[in-house]
Scaffold this motif. Structure first.
Motif: not given
Length: 318
Positions: A28-29, A34-35, A42-43, A217-218
């Motif tokens: 789920p995370v 959001p990207l 944060l990652a 998106k990435l």
């Protein structure tokens, strides 16, 4: 040349429970965060926290090396020093993970193959685009050659996004006239940036924790500042002349699509290769060898490929 695919059946109870844990708590995370650049920053915390959970074996020496704009580290296990070198490029979607998250995996590979490993902290999102990540990986390979390491003693290895870099590093080195490495190891590699073909793949949205369906998106962030044109996917490049390739993937992960696609392209190009598909294993399960027994078996397979591809008769006999 026909595709060479081996199926490894059987899944341990520990592996099944770990896959369930990843699906319930981690998926789920990754799937719904959001990207944004803030989230990508944060990652990066993941790599700093990794030493609490993933440590190399006792006796392993870790030595930092500063390069041009980035750094790496030598991982020298007890029993290394045979002359073999593993250039390791970590995964993490080009935005997370790093030397610390992968130190245990790299140390295991190095120890069991009798090699020293050079693990690379290539620059990545949100501060750097894919072009810079690719350039850093290539520069690390060139640096190893300048240090006097023979190309026939070097294996380029990587997982996920690092598998992408392993292929592009070898391909670009050959295009520049540099000697090619002895072999390539790719664990659940990403090889295709075009998501259209993967969109309808059975496991794209059912993967235990890897959201590759968000690659489209990435890409906007990854390709920022790069010249418009064909995507720099290694599966679409001229693969002829590559050294032997060993690929491992799980049977129900999204990037099995990429592993099978790359195997097909390698066969068409006449490149010696082997793909192992492990039943019901999660993405890069070898990195979780501490809790997944099959991870140790996969690392042993990788080590065997490295020893076979970089024969050192005197060292091995000792």
């Amino acid at each position: 040349m026909e595709r060479v695919i081996e199926h490894r059946p059987g899944t341990s109870g520990k592996a099944r429970r770990f896959a369930l844990f990843m699906k319930v708590f981690i998926r789920p995370v990754f799937f719904y965060s959001p990207l944004t650049r803030s989230m990508l920053r944060l990652a990066a915390v993941l790599d700093r926290a990794a030493p609490l959970l993933m440590r190399p074996a006792r006796g392993t020496r870790v030595e930092r090396v500063d390069l041009d704009g980035f750094h790496g580290e030598w991982i020298r296990p007890e029993g290394g020093g045979s002359g073999r070198v593993v250039l390791y490029l970590h995964g993490g979607g080009f935005f997370c993970c790093g030397l610390r998250t992968h130190r245990g995996l790299v140390a295991r590979i190095a120890s069991r193959s009798g090699a020293d490993a050079f693990s690379v902290a290539y620059r990545q999102l949100p501060g750097s685009s894919l072009a810079i990540s690719m350039a850093d990986a290539l520069n690390a390979y060139e640096w190893l050659l300048k240090q006097g390491n023979a190309p026939e003693d070097i294996i380029i290895a990587g997982d996920s996004a690092g598998g992408f870099l392993a292929f592009t590093t070898a391909l670009t080195a050959m295009e520049k006239g540099l000697p090619k490495p002895a072999g390539i190891v790719a664990l659940s590699p990403l090889v295709d940036l075009d998501h259209e073909g993967r969109a309808s793949y059975e496991f794209t949205r059912r993967d235990a924790y890897v959201p590759v369906h968000r690659l489209k998106k990435l890409n906007r962030l990854l390709l920022a500042g790069m010249d418009p044109g064909p995507l720099p996917s290694p599966c679409d490049r001229d693969l002829r002349g590559l050294p032997p390739v060993f690929i491992i993937a799980g049977s129900r992960e999204a990037l099995l699509y990429d592993a099978e696609l790359m195997t097909e392209r390698l066969a068409l190009a006449g490149v010696p290769h082997r793909l192992q598909i492990w039943e019901n294993q999660v993405h890069v399960f070898a990195a979780f060898a501490g809790v997944v027994p099959e991870g140790h078996e996969a690392i042993n397979e990788v080590a065997a490929f490295i020893r076979e591809t970089t024969p050192r008769p005197t060292a091995d006999a000792a």
